[in-house]
Design a protein around this motif. Sequence first.
Motif, PDB file in Angstrom:
ATOM      1  N   ALA A  75       0.817  -1.213   0.000  1.00 17.43           N
ATOM      2  CA  ALA A  75       0.000   0.000   0.000  1.00 17.43           C
ATOM      3  C   ALA A  75       0.852   1.264   0.000  1.00 17.43           C
ATOM      4  N   LEU A  76       2.053   1.188   0.609  1.00 23.90           N
ATOM      5  CA  LEU A  76       2.903   2.380   0.727  1.00 23.90           C
ATOM      6  C   LEU A  76       4.098   2.360  -0.221  1.00 23.90           C
ATOM      7  N   SER A  77       4.181   1.338  -1.049  1.00 27.94           N
ATOM      8  CA  SER A  77       5.357   1.233  -1.938  1.00 27.94           C
ATOM      9  C   SER A  77       5.488   2.455  -2.841  1.00 27.94           C
ATOM     10  N   GLY A  78       4.374   3.082  -3.185  1.00 30.05           N
ATOM     11  CA  GLY A  78       4.438   4.264  -4.040  1.00 30.05           C
ATOM     12  C   GLY A  78       4.642   5.546  -3.275  1.00 30.05           C
ATOM     13  N   LYS A  79       4.716   5.457  -1.929  1.00 27.73           N
ATOM     14  CA  LYS A  79       4.846   6.668  -1.110  1.00 27.73           C
ATOM     15  C   LYS A  79       6.283   6.919  -0.656  1.00 27.73           C
ATOM     16  N   PHE A  80       7.218   6.003  -0.950  1.00 28.20           N
ATOM     17  CA  PHE A  80       8.586   6.173  -0.469  1.00 28.20           C
ATOM     18  C   PHE A  80       9.241   7.429  -1.060  1.00 28.20           C
ATOM     19  N   SER A  81       8.967   7.652  -2.320  1.00 26.52           N
ATOM     20  CA  SER A  81       9.555   8.842  -2.950  1.00 26.52           C
ATOM     21  C   SER A  81       9.031  10.122  -2.310  1.00 26.52           C
ATOM     22  N   GLU A  82       7.733  10.136  -1.953  1.00 24.24           N
ATOM     23  CA  GLU A  82       7.168  11.302  -1.280  1.00 24.24           C
ATOM     24  C   GLU A  82       7.791  11.488   0.090  1.00 24.24           C
ATOM     25  N   LEU A  83       8.032  10.354   0.785  1.00 27.84           N
ATOM     26  CA  LEU A  83       8.635  10.427   2.116  1.00 27.84           C
ATOM     27  C   LEU A  83      10.052  11.007   2.035  1.00 27.84           C
ATOM     28  N   MET A  84      10.820  10.574   1.063  1.00 26.24           N
ATOM     29  CA  MET A  84      12.177  11.081   0.912  1.00 26.24           C
ATOM     30  C   MET A  84      12.182  12.543   0.464  1.00 26.24           C
ATOM     31  N   ALA A  85      11.118  12.958  -0.229  1.00 31.66           N
ATOM     32  CA  ALA A  85      11.063  14.330  -0.743  1.00 31.66           C
ATOM     33  C   ALA A  85      10.712  15.346   0.328  1.00 31.66           C
ATOM     34  N   LEU A  86      10.364  14.886   1.501  1.00 30.06           N
ATOM     35  CA  LEU A  86      10.010  15.832   2.577  1.00 30.06           C
ATOM     36  C   LEU A  86      11.174  16.758   2.933  1.00 30.06           C
ATOM     37  N   SER A  87      12.394  16.233   2.807  1.00 33.36           N
ATOM     38  CA  SER A  87      13.572  17.040   3.181  1.00 33.36           C
ATOM     39  C   SER A  87      13.790  18.216   2.239  1.00 33.36           C
ATOM     40  N   PHE A  88      13.168  18.182   1.073  1.00 30.85           N
ATOM     41  CA  PHE A  88      13.352  19.275   0.109  1.00 30.85           C
ATOM     42  C   PHE A  88      12.255  20.336   0.221  1.00 30.85           C
ATOM     43  N   LEU A  89      11.269  20.110   1.083  1.00 27.87           N
ATOM     44  CA  LEU A  89      10.158  21.055   1.233  1.00 27.87           C
ATOM     45  C   LEU A  89      10.437  22.016   2.366  1.00 27.87           C
ATOM     46  N   ASP A  90       9.762  23.169   2.323  1.00 27.61           N
ATOM     47  CA  ASP A  90       9.871  24.087   3.457  1.00 27.61           C
ATOM     48  C   ASP A  90       9.146  23.477   4.662  1.00 27.61           C
ATOM     49  N   SER A  91       9.395  24.019   5.847  1.00 25.62           N
ATOM     50  CA  SER A  91       8.900  23.422   7.084  1.00 25.62           C
ATOM     51  C   SER A  91       7.373  23.313   7.097  1.00 25.62           C
ATOM     52  N   HIS A  92       6.688  24.343   6.619  1.00 23.38           N
ATOM     53  CA  HIS A  92       5.221  24.327   6.639  1.00 23.38           C
ATOM     54  C   HIS A  92       4.686  23.199   5.757  1.00 23.38           C
ATOM     55  N   ALA A  93       5.189  23.113   4.534  1.00 23.14           N
ATOM     56  CA  ALA A  93       4.713  22.071   3.622  1.00 23.14           C
ATOM     57  C   ALA A  93       5.151  20.681   4.096  1.00 23.14           C
ATOM     58  N   ALA A  94       6.364  20.574   4.647  1.00 24.36           N
ATOM     59  CA  ALA A  94       6.862  19.277   5.108  1.00 24.36           C
ATOM     60  C   ALA A  94       6.011  18.744   6.260  1.00 24.36           C
ATOM     61  N   ILE A  95       5.620  19.638   7.183  1.00 22.01           N
ATOM     62  CA  ILE A  95       4.791  19.221   8.326  1.00 22.01           C
ATOM     63  C   ILE A  95       3.424  18.762   7.840  1.00 22.01           C
ATOM     64  N   ARG A  96       2.811  19.547   6.960  1.00 19.53           N
ATOM     65  CA  ARG A  96       1.503  19.182   6.430  1.00 19.53           C
ATOM     66  C   ARG A  96       1.564  17.840   5.703  1.00 19.53           C
ATOM     67  N   ARG A  97       2.610  17.681   4.875  1.00 19.02           N
ATOM     68  CA  ARG A  97       2.722  16.433   4.107  1.00 19.02           C
ATOM     69  C   ARG A  97       3.037  15.253   5.032  1.00 19.02           C
ATOM     70  N   GLY A  98       3.849  15.496   6.056  1.00 19.34           N
ATOM     71  CA  GLY A  98       4.187  14.437   7.001  1.00 19.34           C
ATOM     72  C   GLY A  98       2.962  13.954   7.769  1.00 19.34           C
ATOM     73  N   ILE A  99       2.113  14.898   8.201  1.00 20.31           N
ATOM     74  CA  ILE A  99       0.881  14.520   8.907  1.00 20.31           C
ATOM     75  C   ILE A  99      -0.044  13.735   7.988  1.00 20.31           C
ATOM     76  N   TYR A 100      -0.115  14.144   6.716  1.00 21.71           N
ATOM     77  CA  TYR A 100      -0.951  13.419   5.749  1.00 21.71           C
ATOM     78  C   TYR A 100      -0.450  11.987   5.568  1.00 21.71           C
ATOM     79  N   LEU A 101       0.894  11.827   5.439  1.00 18.64           N
ATOM     80  CA  LEU A 101       1.456  10.483   5.251  1.00 18.64           C
ATOM     81  C   LEU A 101       1.238   9.613   6.498  1.00 18.64           C
ATOM     82  N   LEU A 102       1.337  10.225   7.694  1.00 26.06           N
ATOM     83  CA  LEU A 102       1.083   9.496   8.931  1.00 26.06           C
ATOM     84  C   LEU A 102      -0.383   9.040   8.995  1.00 26.06           C
ATOM     85  N   PHE A 103      -1.260   9.951   8.622  1.00 29.81           N
ATOM     86  CA  PHE A 103      -2.688   9.605   8.599  1.00 29.81           C
ATOM     87  C   PHE A 103      -2.943   8.471   7.610  1.00 29.81           C
TER      88      PHE A 103
END
Length: 375
Positions: free
Chosen positions: A161-189
Amino acid sequence: MADSDDKTEQPTGKKLDDARKKGQVPRSKEAGTFFVLFAGVLAIWIFSGFLGRGMQQVMFNSFTLTREQTFSTDEFRRIFIENIKCIAIPLIGISSIVFVCAIIGAIFIGGYNFSQEALKPKFNKLNPVTGLGRIFSINSIIELIKGILKVSFIGTFCYFALSGKFSELMALSFLDSHAAIRRGIYLLFHLMLIIVCAMLPIVLLDVPYQKWHYIRQLRMSKQEVKDEYKDSEGNPQIKGKIKQMQYQMAARRMMQKVPEADVVVTNPTHYAVALSYDVDGSTAPIVVAKGIDEIAEKIKEIARESNVPVIPIPPLSRSLYYTTELDTEIPRGLFKAVAQLLAWVMGMKAYKEGKSAQKPKELDKNLPIPEELRF
């Protein structure tokens, strides 16, 4: 194994109640885990906005310090308190939802149960031999297999189910803090939602299994069922003896009233009913004694010894026996028939005592008895 094989009967209500008093109720760890994970998903969905803004403010407060703030103890204390305030509301909300759902999951099967006996220390559990027996018991092996299968199933499910999300997870380090937090919470959910979906079939299998296993542990042998029935209801032989004694006492009380009766109506070989009537007419005739076979013979014997008239009228005796309880008035439908009988009895009594010069005519035994009162 022989003892287990003998326990073929379902546990009785008393057995289940006793088990609950001892703290033995069916529980499902999988259901508890499922409800906690479900609570986490629900809480993150509700408080995601608050949590994201709070974490962003914490990041800002913690990484935008001046030189003076870095070496100031008071400033660190102020920032720490401010950070706590930023995330207090979402954390309290999430914790409250998880706490409530954890309780629901714990009592999902078996219900709420508080047992003082379960709180008592059991020193036999300190026995290492007993402990090893529990570790290598069939139930422990089943739980181990269940755990392995559960981890394998959930792990495999989450991987695909998450095999396609690894690239998004690794891309968090390239986002600004606001977008990274929002995206991180979405991935956790998203991850927790997948785990909840994977847990659902496990819970649907485990809940009925735990109920079945609980009932199986409490199964009883036929002898245990009989012994419990004797303990709760009393020995059938003793109960029968008590009923017999009560019946005999009631029969003796009934026989004591026969000499006070005005007439005994019989079906010569089977039925006998003793009637008493108050001459002032304030009440209808009352049945003071009745019986069949041996009791009927005893009633007739006492009546003759007490000079109470014994008159064979089969239809009336059967009607009185089946329609009237002891010490109660006769049915209204039999008033006319009984009145004719009592009038004849009173007339015959007056004639024998010399109070009347004329002997009553022979009693017409074809008395008016309604069809619905005939037996």
